[in-house]
Design an enzyme around this catalytic site. Sequence first.
Site, PDB file in Angstrom:
ATOM      1  N   SER A 199       4.299   3.561  -3.235  1.00 44.53           N
ATOM      2  CA  SER A 199       3.694   4.629  -4.032  1.00 44.53           C
ATOM      3  C   SER A 199       3.349   5.490  -2.721  1.00 44.53           C
ATOM      4  CB  SER A 199       2.228   4.062  -4.475  1.00 44.53           C
ATOM      5  OG  SER A 199       1.528   5.283  -4.985  1.00 44.53           O
TER       6      SER A 199
ATOM      7  N   TYR B 276      -6.372   0.142  -4.637  1.00 46.85           N
ATOM      8  CA  TYR B 276      -5.213   0.586  -5.185  1.00 46.85           C
ATOM      9  C   TYR B 276      -4.437   0.872  -3.857  1.00 46.85           C
ATOM     10  CZ  TYR B 276      -0.874   2.421  -7.469  1.00 46.85           C
ATOM     11  OH  TYR B 276       0.255   2.618  -7.888  1.00 46.85           O
TER      12      TYR B 276
END
Length: 255
Positions: free
Chosen positions: A146, A159
């Site tokens: 990501s 996260y």
Amino acid sequence: MTPSIFDLSGRTALVTGAGQGIGLAIARGLAAAGARVVLNGRDTAKLERAAALIREAGGEADMMPFDVTDAAAVREGVARIEREIGPLTILVNNAGIQHRAPLEDFADEDWHRIIRTNLDSVYYVGQTVARHMIPRGYGKIINICSVISELARPTIAPYAASKGAVKMLTKGMAADWGRHGIRVNGIGPGFFATEMNAALVANADFSAWLVKRTPLGRWGEVDELVGAAIFLSAPASDFVTGHVLYVDGGVTASL
């Protein structure tokens, strides 16, 4: 360069979290490039719909539902794929979740759930598949990282920790398994209009901020990840390993 270096005919690919969103888009793209795709997830109904879409487009799709956070279930599921469907040439570790909360209020179980799903699963599935690839001397593993592997935003620190770890696990896998002919790379999506980001897409203030923050000036569409996935799965990338390819509209390149 010829199209054959992007041809995936005769290859079998396992895609985790393939029932929707990024996983489904990548699975459809790999199938269109000639691969036989094995769709993994825990929601059988979603997998059935995904498989139907791929078959309707002329691709080959099988389902193998198992829990990627359960090491024993992973070993059993991958063994079944190898035995009943065929040897895996490609793995896409895509399964992931998000949970937003101020870090000081984050519950322990939510932390562990994110780490189990986003990081442990990459280790379990990657190691299990690699054990089958090593004797064959070839394989392609793609871990979905990501932009949050590089950057951080409020309310998603766990996260960010998980995706930063996936980036480094990708490099570690590449270092360990390169001598066995296994190439391990990552794809780092930016902000994409997916089911997981539905609340952000619907937030006018956030979308306005994102458009200004992104050099290309918009949200990404999941099909725009397909080219990167095909490249990293195909012979075209046979001398690429330990790399994270950011598909982010320029977010990581710009302040």
